[in-house]
Write an enzyme that holds these catalytic residues in place. Structure first.
Site, PDB file in Angstrom:
ATOM      1  N   ASP A 114      -2.703   6.149  -3.235  1.00 45.99           N
ATOM      2  CA  ASP A 114      -2.807   6.513  -4.648  1.00 45.99           C
ATOM      3  C   ASP A 114      -1.842   5.715  -5.524  1.00 45.99           C
ATOM      4  OD1 ASP A 114      -4.589   8.393  -3.800  1.00 45.99           O
ATOM      5  OD2 ASP A 114      -3.574  10.110  -4.714  1.00 45.99           O
ATOM      6  N   ASP A 115      -2.189   5.675  -6.815  1.00 39.30           N
ATOM      7  CA  ASP A 115      -1.302   5.262  -7.921  1.00 39.30           C
ATOM      8  C   ASP A 115      -1.129   3.764  -8.098  1.00 39.30           C
ATOM      9  OD1 ASP A 115      -1.069   7.968  -8.144  1.00 39.30           O
ATOM     10  OD2 ASP A 115       1.048   8.079  -7.620  1.00 39.30           O
ATOM     11  N   HIS A 165      -8.687   7.178 -10.344  1.00 41.22           N
ATOM     12  CA  HIS A 165      -7.526   8.081 -10.350  1.00 41.22           C
ATOM     13  C   HIS A 165      -7.016   8.311 -11.776  1.00 41.22           C
ATOM     14  CE1 HIS A 165      -4.660  10.410  -8.175  1.00 41.22           C
ATOM     15  NE2 HIS A 165      -3.618   9.611  -8.334  1.00 41.22           N
ATOM     16  N   HIS A 169      -2.805   9.096 -15.282  1.00 42.55           N
ATOM     17  CA  HIS A 169      -2.257   9.983 -14.263  1.00 42.55           C
ATOM     18  C   HIS A 169      -1.678  11.262 -14.874  1.00 42.55           C
ATOM     19  CE1 HIS A 169       0.012  11.266 -10.621  1.00 42.55           C
ATOM     20  NE2 HIS A 169      -0.926  10.578  -9.982  1.00 42.55           N
ATOM     21  N   HIS A 260       0.875   6.680  -0.717  1.00 36.71           N
ATOM     22  CA  HIS A 260       0.995   6.074  -2.047  1.00 36.71           C
ATOM     23  C   HIS A 260       1.423   4.609  -1.944  1.00 36.71           C
ATOM     24  CE1 HIS A 260       1.252  10.391  -2.903  1.00 36.71           C
ATOM     25  NE2 HIS A 260       0.826  10.093  -4.123  1.00 36.71           N
TER      26      HIS A 260
END
Length: 307
Positions: A114-115, A165, A169, A260
């Site tokens: 993620d991210d 995503h 965020h 991540h």
């Protein structure tokens, strides 16, 4: 009858006869004024014509030159991944997926990150995956992809799946318009940058009740959470060995593992990943993307059980 909006003033006594000379003095412009205005308008029309011709020539030159520029500098992602789609079986569209339960002894597992994209870290993780011939799933943030499009393109070029995503965020409650912008703006940038139209969505922090998941489900995306949280997002003095042990011990067939590649210092994740891969391989696991996992499950559900 007197017109309410018209008022005429006579410069002379009302008995003075109205002649063409009087009208010229008090109501009409002189011939010199008329001639001056005529010349001004002639010049304006001439300048407008010249400007129009110049504009047409500029557009013509641009249209002639543009194909040559595209031919010299083609986008590798646009040419290689022009119509690429990580398809998801229809039975999973508009559903929340946390893990997959196999009927068989299938030991497939999915690594997700993620991210990203993120400076340095994402590339390091891609290098590790490439060395081990493993495909993973990356859930990208729109704002980060806008700043680092080349890394996002590399993710797709090396065969990994991507998911949405959101743009910022955010995980606060949102109305439908805000949720739409967070998801749709990111989806458009993902497709424009990588050539991929993804059907995967992961809400920030896994929050399912702030408006984002509702919007994604309404539009038939697959909302992907996880069954194994690596804990690499936690701040503090957690060791690399702690991360490895946590993932390996919690892993099960059909698990979706959360890690991540962006959002902060992910050096521990980079150091832990090779060890996690090695130990899971020793336990007989194979690694697939989330779409591949759902395709395997779809075939299993479609296959008729033996009588």
């Amino acid at each position: 009858m007197r017109h309410p909006f018209l008022r005429i003033s006579f410069p002379h006594d009302v008995s003075t006869p109205i002649t063409s000379q009087n009208l010229q003095l008090f109501g009409s412009p002189s011939q010199d004024v008329v001639k001056h205005k005529y010349l001004v308008w002639q010049r304006r029309i001439l300048l407008a014509g010249v400007a129009g011709v110049c504009s047409s020539l500029i557009h013509l030159l641009i249209s002639i030159k543009a194909p040559a520029q595209q031919a010299v500098l083609p986008s590798p992602v646009e040419s290689m991944q022009h119509s690429l789609t990580f398809s998801v079986p229809s039975r999973f569209r508009g559903r929340i997926i946390r893990q997959v339960a196999w009927r068989s002894e299938e030991k497939a597992i999915a690594l997700t990150f993620d991210d990203g994209p993120w400076p340095k870290t994402t590339s390091q993780i891609l290098d590790i995956l490439k060395e081990n011939n493993i495909k993973a799933t990356f859930f990208l943030i729109g704002h980060n992809l806008k700043n680092l499009p080349q890394i996002g393109q590399r993710v797709v070029a090396e065969g990994h799946a991507i998911g949405n995503h959101t743009w910022h965020h955010w995980h606060r409650p949102m109305d439908e318009f805000t949720a739409m912008r967070e998801i749709e703006d990111t989806a458009m940038l993902l497709q424009k940058t990588t050539g991929v139209k993804t059907e995967l969505f992961r809400p920030p922090n896994g929050f399912l009740y702030n408006g984002l998941a509702d919007y994604a489900l309404k539009h038939k995306d697959v909302v992907v959470t996880w069954s194994v949280d690596s804990g690499d997002w936690q701040k503090g003095s957690l060791s690399v060995e702690w991360l490895v042990k946590r993932v390996v011990e919690k892993a099960k067939p059909g698990a979706i593992i959360l890690m991540h590649d962006g959002g902060g210092d992910r050096s521990r994740t980079v150091k832990a990943l090779p060890k996690i891969i090695s130990q899971l391989m020793q336990r007989g696991y194979t690694f697939v993307t989330v779409p591949e996992m759902l395709q395997i499950k779809d075939k299993e559900l479609t296959k008729k059980p033996k009588a």
